[in-house]
Design a protein around this motif. Structure first.
Motif, mmCIF file in Angstrom:
data_model
loop_
_atom_site.group_PDB
_atom_site.id
_atom_site.type_symbol
_atom_site.label_atom_id
_atom_site.label_comp_id
_atom_site.label_asym_id
_atom_site.label_seq_id
_atom_site.Cartn_x
_atom_site.Cartn_y
_atom_site.Cartn_z
ATOM 1 N N UNK A 141 -36.874 -7.443 -31.158
ATOM 2 C CA UNK A 141 -36.365 -6.078 -31.009
ATOM 3 C C UNK A 141 -34.856 -6.024 -31.240
ATOM 4 N N UNK A 142 -34.130 -7.000 -30.716
ATOM 5 C CA UNK A 142 -32.679 -7.066 -30.918
ATOM 6 C C UNK A 142 -32.323 -7.188 -32.392
ATOM 7 N N UNK A 143 -33.147 -7.917 -33.135
ATOM 8 C CA UNK A 143 -32.861 -8.152 -34.555
ATOM 9 C C UNK A 143 -32.987 -6.884 -35.395
ATOM 10 N N UNK A 144 -33.602 -5.837 -34.841
ATOM 11 C CA UNK A 144 -33.879 -4.628 -35.620
ATOM 12 C C UNK A 144 -32.779 -3.569 -35.534
ATOM 13 N N UNK A 145 -31.676 -3.884 -34.867
ATOM 14 C CA UNK A 145 -30.626 -2.889 -34.635
ATOM 15 C C UNK A 145 -30.133 -2.221 -35.918
ATOM 16 N N UNK A 146 -30.064 -2.961 -37.025
ATOM 17 C CA UNK A 146 -29.547 -2.424 -38.286
ATOM 18 C C UNK A 146 -30.632 -2.255 -39.351
ATOM 19 N N UNK A 147 -31.899 -2.446 -38.952
ATOM 20 C CA UNK A 147 -32.985 -2.354 -39.934
ATOM 21 C C UNK A 147 -33.445 -0.903 -40.033
ATOM 22 N N UNK A 148 -32.607 -0.098 -40.654
ATOM 23 C CA UNK A 148 -32.897 1.324 -40.838
ATOM 24 C C UNK A 148 -32.634 1.705 -42.282
ATOM 25 N N UNK A 149 -33.479 2.576 -42.811
ATOM 26 C CA UNK A 149 -33.301 3.023 -44.184
ATOM 27 C C UNK A 149 -34.627 3.375 -44.821
ATOM 28 N N UNK A 209 -42.306 7.094 -50.191
ATOM 29 C CA UNK A 209 -41.060 6.735 -49.514
ATOM 30 C C UNK A 209 -41.347 6.488 -48.035
ATOM 31 N N UNK A 210 -41.002 5.296 -47.574
ATOM 32 C CA UNK A 210 -41.180 4.934 -46.174
ATOM 33 C C UNK A 210 -39.820 4.866 -45.498
ATOM 34 N N UNK A 211 -39.684 5.524 -44.369
ATOM 35 C CA UNK A 211 -38.413 5.545 -43.647
ATOM 36 C C UNK A 211 -38.545 4.755 -42.353
ATOM 37 N N UNK A 212 -37.657 3.769 -42.201
ATOM 38 C CA UNK A 212 -37.642 2.935 -41.005
ATOM 39 C C UNK A 212 -36.397 3.239 -40.179
ATOM 40 N N UNK A 213 -36.557 3.246 -38.858
ATOM 41 C CA UNK A 213 -35.431 3.395 -37.941
ATOM 42 C C UNK A 213 -35.525 2.257 -36.930
#
Length: 398
Positions: A327-335, A217-221
């Protein structure tokens, strides 16, 4: 007696830079300060050996700069944000490292007021471009010296010179050249000089150790890898942990064919388990959390970013512009991304994210939707097709 001019040498400890160390000290009478930059892959034992050998070559000082975190922060995280794979294959393992190494070396040269800087690149590869461009951009007042390139030396000539100067280390050329770093390991050999041969199993530094499938399991924030199997660490540490897990399955092997900066085709093998998995897992999470227009524009900007990085254009301000967008594009790339490691490959099993745009309350693909009526769907399709209908009718029979 004149005071020797102070020179910083980009020192790897290999044959080329060992020749440079002695030649610049004994023949050119420089005060040589050898510097290595650790962007991943060095053990403390290896660093100690490199240091000992540097002093055998007559250098005045030796310094090893730990730049693993710098490498991640300045370059690697943007390669992840952009899912950068050159020619859809190569994670830019070596070229990305060289940029940070060059910056660290020139900054060190300025800090000790060096008048000259040297590296062991030949005149045929990419690294000469990357090093020279960074050096001359950040410190145009410091003169660049490249003995191997300028003297067009052969390997045998270098070995004979070192032996004549009392240095008789083992310079036997390994069958495969290995360059290991945080973002992958390059592998070169006689097979990569051809267009048809593959690298044999033994050429790769990691061998198959595990046969039984393993779930990870990989967790991204906000696009960064912050945990592996629920255990949080700095992203660069997580990359090392992931690489340790995946390399036991001999994952991440391939051969990249690409265009060099100097205009010829090049072929190199590589092993980059963590880089490939991280990029693919991150991209899957993006496909769930970004809009289609974000994904479309990210793709070509990321391609430009990777190409400019490979070509040594890191210091051009357009790179900071693209980094800001990424960097701006990653605001919601979490999970969380769930993967399965298997011998020689892996599968992406799925994701879990609070920002997943596959939210069932807005309808499911191919199923009855609750967000619009059948008549609204028909009207939408009719208007969407207007352009094509008009074109076909106007040009029918012409």
């Amino acid at each position: 007696m004149n005071t020797p001019k102070k020179l910083v040498l980009a020192y790897s400890g290999g044959l080329d830079t060992s020749y440079c160390a002695i030649h610049l000290t004994k023949d050119q009478h420089f005060e040589v300060h050898a510097v290595s930059v650790n962007t991943g892959g060095f053990t403390q034992k290896e660093i100690k050996t490199i240091e000992e050998n540097a002093y055998k070559m007559g250098v005045s000082t030796y310094k090893n700069i730990n730049a693993v975190n710098t490498f991640y922060e300045k370059v690697v995280k943007y390669l992840v944000f952009g899912n950068v794979l050159k020619n859809n294959t190569y994670p830019l393992s070596v070229s990305a490292e060289r940029i940070v190494q060059a910056i660290e070396i020139i900054e060190y040269a300025k800090s000790i007021d060096a008048t000259h800087i040297a590296h062991g690149s030949t005149g045929a590869g990419n690294d000469q471009v990357r090093f020279d461009m960074i050096f001359q951009t950040l410190a145009p007042e410091i003169k660049i010296i490249t003995p191997i390139r300028d003297q067009k030396l052969t390997r045998e000539e270098e070995i004979n010179y070192l032996k004549a100067n009392g240095v008789d280390l083992s310079w036997e050329k390994a069958k495969y050249s290995i360059n290991k770093g945080l973002w992958g390991t390059s592998v070169g050999g006689e097979e990569t000089l051809t267009s048809h041969k593959s690298l044999p199993e033994e050429a790769y530094p990691s061998q198959l150790e595990k046969q039984k499938e393993e779930k990870v399991q990989l967790t991204f924030l906000k696009g960064e890898l912050v945990a592996v199997n629920g255990e949080q660490n700095a992203p660069e540490i997580n990359i090392e942990i992931l690489n340790s897990l995946a390399s036991a399955f001999a994952i991440g092997r391939d051969i990249h064919v690409g265009d060099t900066i100097v205009g010829i085709k090049g072929r190199v093998g590589f092993e980059a388990a963590a880089a490939i998995i991280c990029i693919k897992a991150h991209h899957l999470l993006e496909k769930h959390t970004l809009t289609k227009w974000q994904l479309q524009h990210k793709e070509y900007l990321s391609n430009f970013y990777g190409m400019h990085l490979h070509e040594g254009q890191y210091l051009d301000p357009v790179m900071r512009d693209i980094e800001s967008y990424l960097e701006s594009s990653q605001a919601k790339v979490s999970g969380d991304v769930f993967i399965t490691l298997k011998p020689y490959h892996f599968t992406l099993d799925g994701i879990q994210s609070a920002h997943d745009l596959m939210n069932a309350k807005f309808g499911s693909y191919g199923e009855m939707n609750s967000g619009w009526t059948a008549d609204e769907a028909k009207g939408f399709i009719k208007i969407l097709g207007n352009q094509n209908k008009i074109y076909q009718q106007v040009n029918s029979g012409i």
